[in-house]
Design an enzyme around this catalytic site. Structure first.
Site, PDB file in Angstrom:
ATOM      1  CB  VAL A 178      -0.960  -0.015   1.212  1.00 56.56           C
ATOM      2  CG1 VAL A 178      -1.698   1.300   1.335  1.00 56.56           C
ATOM      3  CG2 VAL A 178      -1.957  -1.165   1.079  1.00 56.56           C
ATOM      4  CD  GLU A 188      -5.130   1.635  -2.053  1.00 59.82           C
ATOM      5  OE1 GLU A 188      -4.968   2.858  -1.951  1.00 59.82           O
ATOM      6  OE2 GLU A 188      -5.618   1.094  -3.064  1.00 59.82           O
ATOM      7  CG  PHE A 189     -10.868  -0.843  -1.410  1.00 54.02           C
ATOM      8  CD1 PHE A 189     -11.522  -1.701  -0.544  1.00 54.02           C
ATOM      9  CD2 PHE A 189     -11.031   0.523  -1.237  1.00 54.02           C
ATOM     10  CE1 PHE A 189     -12.347  -1.213   0.464  1.00 54.02           C
ATOM     11  CE2 PHE A 189     -11.843   1.038  -0.236  1.00 54.02           C
ATOM     12  CZ  PHE A 189     -12.499   0.167   0.619  1.00 54.02           C
ATOM     13  CB  CYS A 203      -5.827  -8.717   2.443  1.00 57.46           C
ATOM     14  SG  CYS A 203      -4.604  -7.439   2.137  1.00 57.46           S
TER      15      CYS A 203
HETATM   16  C1  UDX Z   1      -7.571  -8.473  -1.608  1.00 56.76           C
HETATM   17  C2  UDX Z   1      -8.733  -7.567  -2.075  1.00 56.76           C
HETATM   18  O1  UDX Z   1      -9.222  -8.047  -3.337  1.00 56.76           O
HETATM   19  C3  UDX Z   1      -8.269  -6.115  -2.173  1.00 56.76           C
HETATM   20  O2  UDX Z   1      -9.368  -5.289  -2.525  1.00 56.76           O
HETATM   21  C4  UDX Z   1      -7.696  -5.687  -0.830  1.00 56.76           C
HETATM   22  O3  UDX Z   1      -7.193  -4.360  -0.874  1.00 56.76           O
HETATM   23  C5  UDX Z   1      -6.598  -6.635  -0.392  1.00 56.76           C
HETATM   24  O4  UDX Z   1      -7.076  -7.989  -0.358  1.00 56.76           O
HETATM   25  P1  UDX Z   1      -5.410  -9.591  -2.741  1.00 56.76           P
HETATM   26  O5  UDX Z   1      -5.278 -10.335  -1.449  1.00 56.76           O
HETATM   27  O6  UDX Z   1      -4.225  -8.911  -3.314  1.00 56.76           O
HETATM   28  O7  UDX Z   1      -6.557  -8.443  -2.602  1.00 56.76           O
HETATM   29  O8  UDX Z   1      -5.917 -10.613  -3.867  1.00 56.76           O
HETATM   30  P2  UDX Z   1      -7.316 -11.130  -4.436  1.00 56.76           P
HETATM   31  O9  UDX Z   1      -7.274 -11.036  -5.908  1.00 56.76           O
HETATM   32  O10 UDX Z   1      -8.452 -10.509  -3.763  1.00 56.76           O
HETATM   33  O11 UDX Z   1      -7.264 -12.700  -4.059  1.00 56.76           O
HETATM   34  C6  UDX Z   1      -7.155 -13.140  -2.718  1.00 56.76           C
HETATM   35  C7  UDX Z   1      -7.174 -14.648  -2.659  1.00 56.76           C
HETATM   36  O12 UDX Z   1      -8.448 -15.157  -3.015  1.00 56.76           O
HETATM   37  C8  UDX Z   1      -6.186 -15.358  -3.612  1.00 56.76           C
HETATM   38  O13 UDX Z   1      -5.575 -16.441  -2.937  1.00 56.76           O
HETATM   39  C9  UDX Z   1      -7.056 -15.852  -4.741  1.00 56.76           C
HETATM   40  O14 UDX Z   1      -6.525 -16.992  -5.388  1.00 56.76           O
HETATM   41  C10 UDX Z   1      -8.328 -16.194  -3.991  1.00 56.76           C
HETATM   42  N1  UDX Z   1      -9.539 -16.182  -4.841  1.00 56.76           N
HETATM   43  C11 UDX Z   1      -9.976 -15.024  -5.392  1.00 56.76           C
HETATM   44  C12 UDX Z   1     -10.253 -17.369  -5.014  1.00 56.76           C
HETATM   45  O15 UDX Z   1      -9.878 -18.438  -4.505  1.00 56.76           O
HETATM   46  N2  UDX Z   1     -11.403 -17.328  -5.770  1.00 56.76           N
HETATM   47  C13 UDX Z   1     -11.871 -16.191  -6.344  1.00 56.76           C
HETATM   48  O16 UDX Z   1     -12.933 -16.249  -6.984  1.00 56.76           O
HETATM   49  C14 UDX Z   1     -11.133 -14.998  -6.160  1.00 56.76           C
END
Ligand code: UDX
Length: 431
Positions: A13, A154-155, A263
């Site tokens: 971030v 932050e997202f 996260c």
């Molecule tokens: C997440 C949020 O999306 C973001 O908005 C926030 O700021 C931080 O946390 P991030 O952890 O970087 O972001 O990745 P993200 O794409 O959300 O995926 C998180 C986890 O969920 C990954 O392990 C991914 O493989 C898993 N996932 C995601 C699934 O298993 N299925 C899905 O449909 C989507």
């Protein structure tokens, strides 16, 4: 209006926000405390892998808009806005550790020049934290200093952090000060997306609600995949059809070996901890976490049930594609269990191998490409849906493998196609 900003912390971030605000022309100081990391950042090495970040870092260092330092004394006094982006790691009981947030809040207040300034928190913090930050700041500020606190969660997602920061769905500004809101809206002017102006507590809760809702969708999809495995239904067909209902949608409904990263696991736990303190029943969140753990365990059980032999090739280690991050990655849990059971594991990931080495060291064999990983193995396991695996030469893979068994933790292949290609193929929730 261009501003001078200080950002405390240079994780995902902090560093991404610093690069983006500097790219708009602002002067941005970044405070860290590890000399070796600061030296790398000053030389243009972002430390973490994130597409496009190195180029943006180098560009803004060269333009002298981005300065890395370990002290508050040059940076904070000349800044109109100071962002807190330090880590809030989980404690043993799942609560967020806020020590760093409160420590830097005190330091910022002591160093800000008299006049009006904003302290804005981008770290993910439980509801009520910024009220305490306000108290700390007011207790430690200089005379004639008027410091307003704002919560601007932050997202950004790892792997698409720059795009997410420049084009978010929404910018949240929580504060009781109109001046602080105006200052934050001015800073975010070049960034697209809706604006939500609210109070501190709502801003804090928006972040936890978003992450927990997304984690809930994933666990729900995984729960349905368990039903599919027991009944012969196909989870992708079921969820495609369910997702056509616009009230539900398909995004974040992809089943797999479970969610990881820095996260979702930590934020679901922290929201549960807050709930417990407020005497709220958090069993829904507990179920989300339990299903996520079951997804990993089921994947492991499936491997152990079908494998004949002791050598496994592994594709993908990071918790998702386009990142080298392995924090809470499902691969770490499954590989640890397989090591305990005496399997030989040949692993490949295009960027995450250095990070997994720090955790599993020489218990794994590290190879240079996906083909080397499958040479003479009894099975292949896929943990991350990197693009390079999606259109791989399957006939070459088949020739290299000793036995033609594939466990696909991200459903990147079609079961029918894999069967036709001569593989014994197990996806998640696929008949
Ligand atoms: C997440 C949020 O999306 C973001 O908005 C926030 O700021 C931080 O946390 P991030 O952890 O970087 O972001 O990745 P993200 O794409 O959300 O995926 C998180 C986890 O969920 C990954 O392990 C991914 O493989 C898993 N996932 C995601 C699934 O298993 N299925 C899905 O449909 C989507």
């Amino acid at each position: 209006m261009l501003m001078t900003i200080t950002i405390i912390g240079h994780g995902y971030v902090g560093l991404v926000s610093a690069c983006v605000f500097a790219d708009f022309g602002n002067k941005v100081w970044v405070i860290g405390h590890t000399p070796e990391k600061l030296a790398r950042l000053r030389s243009g090495d972002p430390i973490l892998y994130e597409p496009g970040l190195k180029e943006m870092l180098e560009k803004n260092l060269k333009a002298k808009r981005l300065i890395f330092t370990d002290t508050y004394k040059d940076s904070v006094p000349e800044s109109q806005i100071v962002f807190i982006t330090v880590g809030t790691p989980p404690k043993e009981n799942g609560a967020a550790d806020l020590t760093a947030v409160y420590h830097v809040a005190e330091q910022i207040a002591k160093h800000l020049k008299p006049g009006f300034n904003v302290v804005s928190c981008k770290s993910t913090v439980p509801v009520g934290t910024n009220k305490k930050v306000e108290e700390i700041v007011n207790k430690n500020k200089k005379a004639n200093s008027h410091i307003a606190v704002a919560s601007c969660p932050e997202f950004l997602r790892e792997g698409s952090a720059l795009g997410d920061t420049l084009h978010p769905d929404r910018v949240i500004v929580g504060s009781s000060s109109k001046e602080a809101v105006d200052t934050m809206l001015e800073l975010h002017k070049p960034i697209s997306g809706d604006r939500v102006v609210t109070d501190l507590a709502s801003a804090e809760l928006i972040k936890y609600t978003s992450n927990s809702m997304l984690a809930t969708k994933i666990s729900f999809a995984n729960l349905i995949s368990f039903y599919c495995e027991k009944t012969g239904a196909d989870v992708e067909t079921v969820l495609d059809a369910v997702g056509l209902d616009k009230r539900i949608g398909r995004s974040f409904m992809y089943p797999g070996v479970g969610y990881g990263g820095s996260c979702f696991p930590k934020d679901v736990q922290a929201l549960m901890d807050t709930g417990k303190n407020l005497e709220i029943d958090t069993s829904l969140l507990q179920a989300v976490e339990n299903i996520n753990q079951q997804a990993r365990e089921n994947f492991l059980k499936n491997i152990l049930k079908h494998i004949k032999g002791k050598t496994i090739g592994v594709w993908g280690l990071s918790f998702k594609p386009d990142t080298d991050d392995v924090r809470f990655a499902p691969s770490v849990y499954v590989l640890r269990e397989l090591i305990k059971k005496g399997f030989t594991l040949k692993v490949y990931d295009q960027v995450a191998m250095e990070n997994i080495k720090k955790i599993l060291g020489n218990k794994l064999t590290y190879v240079n490409n996906p083909y080397e990983a499958v040479e003479n193995v009894d099975a292949l396991c896929i943990f991350t849906e990197w693009n390079e695996f999606k259109q791989i030469d399957l006939s070459k893979v088949k020739k290299l493998m000793k036995k033609h068994l594939i466990f696909d933790g991200r459903n990147i292949f079609e079961p029918k196609k894999m069967k036709k290609a001569g593989f014994e193929y197990y996806g998640i929730g696929r008949s």
